[in-house]
Design a protein around this motif. Structure first.
Motif, PDB file in Angstrom:
ATOM      1  N   GLU A 195      35.580  40.135  40.927  1.00 28.39           N
ATOM      2  CA  GLU A 195      34.543  41.131  41.136  1.00 28.39           C
ATOM      3  C   GLU A 195      33.598  41.211  39.938  1.00 28.39           C
ATOM      4  OE1 GLU A 195      38.455  43.114  42.662  1.00 28.39           O
ATOM      5  OE2 GLU A 195      37.776  41.926  40.934  1.00 28.39           O
ATOM      6  N   SER A 196      32.397  41.670  40.208  1.00 28.13           N
ATOM      7  CA  SER A 196      31.430  41.929  39.154  1.00 28.13           C
ATOM      8  C   SER A 196      30.425  42.958  39.653  1.00 28.13           C
ATOM      9  CB  SER A 196      30.700  40.640  38.748  1.00 28.13           C
ATOM     10  OG  SER A 196      30.002  40.098  39.853  1.00 28.13           O
ATOM     11  N   GLY A 197      29.659  43.518  38.728  1.00 26.19           N
ATOM     12  CA  GLY A 197      28.576  44.414  39.109  1.00 26.19           C
ATOM     13  C   GLY A 197      28.800  45.877  38.828  1.00 26.19           C
ATOM     14  N   GLY A 198      29.980  46.229  38.351  1.00 27.45           N
ATOM     15  CA  GLY A 198      30.237  47.629  38.040  1.00 27.45           C
ATOM     16  C   GLY A 198      29.437  48.088  36.838  1.00 27.45           C
ATOM     17  N   ARG A 253      25.224  47.451  43.191  1.00 27.62           N
ATOM     18  CA  ARG A 253      25.717  46.396  44.081  1.00 27.62           C
ATOM     19  C   ARG A 253      26.876  45.673  43.414  1.00 27.62           C
ATOM     20  NH1 ARG A 253      23.335  40.581  45.669  1.00 27.62           N
ATOM     21  NH2 ARG A 253      23.830  40.516  47.900  1.00 27.62           N
ATOM     22  N   LEU A 254      28.015  45.686  44.076  1.00 33.75           N
ATOM     23  CA  LEU A 254      29.182  44.962  43.599  1.00 33.75           C
ATOM     24  C   LEU A 254      29.261  43.609  44.310  1.00 33.75           C
ATOM     25  CD1 LEU A 254      31.890  47.780  43.602  1.00 33.75           C
ATOM     26  CD2 LEU A 254      30.229  47.178  41.824  1.00 33.75           C
ATOM     27  N   VAL A 274      31.481  38.244  48.978  1.00 33.93           N
ATOM     28  CA  VAL A 274      31.287  39.485  49.716  1.00 33.93           C
ATOM     29  C   VAL A 274      30.694  40.509  48.756  1.00 33.93           C
ATOM     30  CG1 VAL A 274      33.653  40.249  49.262  1.00 33.93           C
ATOM     31  CG2 VAL A 274      32.404  41.193  51.196  1.00 33.93           C
ATOM     32  N   PHE A 275      29.868  41.390  49.293  1.00 32.50           N
ATOM     33  CA  PHE A 275      29.147  42.346  48.482  1.00 32.50           C
ATOM     34  C   PHE A 275      29.390  43.772  48.982  1.00 32.50           C
ATOM     35  CE2 PHE A 275      26.962  38.950  46.478  1.00 32.50           C
ATOM     36  CZ  PHE A 275      26.707  38.016  47.468  1.00 32.50           C
ATOM     37  N   LEU A 276      29.208  44.709  48.080  1.00 34.26           N
ATOM     38  CA  LEU A 276      29.237  46.117  48.454  1.00 34.26           C
ATOM     39  C   LEU A 276      28.012  46.774  47.847  1.00 34.26           C
ATOM     40  CD1 LEU A 276      30.926  48.287  49.947  1.00 34.26           C
ATOM     41  CD2 LEU A 276      31.825  48.939  47.697  1.00 34.26           C
ATOM     42  N   GLN A 277      27.048  47.088  48.697  1.00 32.08           N
ATOM     43  CA  GLN A 277      25.851  47.793  48.270  1.00 32.08           C
ATOM     44  C   GLN A 277      26.123  49.279  48.363  1.00 32.08           C
ATOM     45  OE1 GLN A 277      22.770  46.452  47.141  1.00 32.08           O
ATOM     46  NE2 GLN A 277      22.440  48.597  46.575  1.00 32.08           N
ATOM     47  N   MET A 278      26.011  49.959  47.236  1.00 32.27           N
ATOM     48  CA  MET A 278      26.331  51.384  47.183  1.00 32.27           C
ATOM     49  C   MET A 278      25.064  52.165  46.876  1.00 32.27           C
ATOM     50  SD  MET A 278      29.948  51.218  45.107  1.00 32.27           S
ATOM     51  CE  MET A 278      29.182  50.630  43.598  1.00 32.27           C
ATOM     52  N   ALA A 279      24.775  53.156  47.686  1.00 29.87           N
ATOM     53  CA  ALA A 279      23.588  53.979  47.505  1.00 29.87           C
ATOM     54  C   ALA A 279      23.992  55.453  47.448  1.00 29.87           C
ATOM     55  CB  ALA A 279      22.601  53.742  48.635  1.00 29.87           C
ATOM     56  N   GLN A 307      40.560  41.577  40.009  1.00 23.06           N
ATOM     57  CA  GLN A 307      41.031  42.347  38.860  1.00 23.06           C
ATOM     58  C   GLN A 307      40.392  43.733  38.798  1.00 23.06           C
ATOM     59  OE1 GLN A 307      38.471  40.378  38.702  1.00 23.06           O
ATOM     60  NE2 GLN A 307      36.988  41.599  37.536  1.00 23.06           N
ATOM     61  N   GLY A 308      39.354  43.951  39.589  1.00 20.95           N
ATOM     62  CA  GLY A 308      38.710  45.254  39.645  1.00 20.95           C
ATOM     63  C   GLY A 308      37.497  45.349  38.740  1.00 20.95           C
ATOM     64  N   THR A 309      36.570  46.205  39.129  1.00 22.79           N
ATOM     65  CA  THR A 309      35.392  46.473  38.311  1.00 22.79           C
ATOM     66  C   THR A 309      35.143  47.980  38.292  1.00 22.79           C
ATOM     67  OG1 THR A 309      33.054  45.880  37.949  1.00 22.79           O
ATOM     68  CG2 THR A 309      33.756  46.127  40.239  1.00 22.79           C
ATOM     69  N   GLN A 310      34.872  48.518  37.119  1.00 20.15           N
ATOM     70  CA  GLN A 310      34.738  49.961  36.949  1.00 20.15           C
ATOM     71  C   GLN A 310      33.356  50.432  37.367  1.00 20.15           C
ATOM     72  OE1 GLN A 310      37.045  52.403  35.680  1.00 20.15           O
ATOM     73  NE2 GLN A 310      35.445  53.808  36.416  1.00 20.15           N
ATOM     74  N   VAL A 311      33.326  51.471  38.181  1.00 17.23           N
ATOM     75  CA  VAL A 311      32.084  52.155  38.543  1.00 17.23           C
ATOM     76  C   VAL A 311      32.213  53.602  38.082  1.00 17.23           C
ATOM     77  CG1 VAL A 311      30.620  52.967  40.422  1.00 17.23           C
ATOM     78  CG2 VAL A 311      31.603  50.667  40.507  1.00 17.23           C
ATOM     79  N   THR A 312      31.273  54.036  37.265  1.00 24.81           N
ATOM     80  CA  THR A 312      31.274  55.407  36.776  1.00 24.81           C
ATOM     81  C   THR A 312      29.942  56.053  37.129  1.00 24.81           C
ATOM     82  OG1 THR A 312      32.708  54.802  34.926  1.00 24.81           O
ATOM     83  CG2 THR A 312      31.535  56.900  34.767  1.00 24.81           C
ATOM     84  N   VAL A 313      30.012  57.187  37.819  1.00 29.50           N
ATOM     85  CA  VAL A 313      28.803  57.904  38.234  1.00 29.50           C
ATOM     86  C   VAL A 313      28.770  59.227  37.475  1.00 29.50           C
ATOM     87  CG1 VAL A 313      27.462  58.802  40.158  1.00 29.50           C
ATOM     88  CG2 VAL A 313      28.995  56.844  40.506  1.00 29.50           C
TER      89      VAL A 313
END
Length: 124
Positions: free
Chosen positions: A6-9, A19-20, A79-84, A116-122
């Motif tokens: 994974e990447s993009g966090g 976008r992940l 595969v992607f995850l677009q987060m809005a 391995q995971g990617t961190q997203v912090t809002v």
């Protein structure tokens, strides 16, 4: 061996988009389901979104429906995850996962391969 990365966090503000990406080490077989899960500290890993690799059909958890979009490349190895409209409660480590049986489930135990995971912090 089939591997996911994974990447993009990152750190974003409330209302932002992110976008992940999840890259597979080889072409993803048509029998697979590819999903995103997330896990916050002290909590269980939870299903976020899924795409059936054969049909392209998608499914989302109620908490992200209408805000997140799962998609795949034409090359069929990512595969992607677009987060809005991100919210502080979306803060988590996001994991990409593969279910070789294509069972179309959000059950963690069905997934044999994990990134391995990617961190997203809002931030609020």
């Amino acid at each position: 061996q089939f591997q996911l990365l994974e990447s993009g966090g990152g750190l974003v503000q409330t209302g932002d988009s992110l976008r992940l990406s999840c890259a597979a080490s080889e072409e993803i077989p048509a029998t697979y389901d590819m999903s995103w899960f997330r896990q916050s500290p002290g909590k269980e890993r939870k299903f976020v979104a899924r795409i059936n690799w054969s049909t392209g059909s998608t499914d989302y958890s109620d908490s992200v429906k209408g805000r997140f979009t799962i998609s795949r490349t034409n090359a069929k190895n990512a595969v992607f995850l677009q987060m809005a409209s991100l919210k502080p409660e979306d803060t988590a480590v996001y994991y990409c996962a593969a279910d070789p049986t294509g069972a179309q489930t959000g059950w963690v135990g069905a997934y044999d391969y994990w990134g391995q995971g990617t961190q997203v912090t809002v931030s609020s």
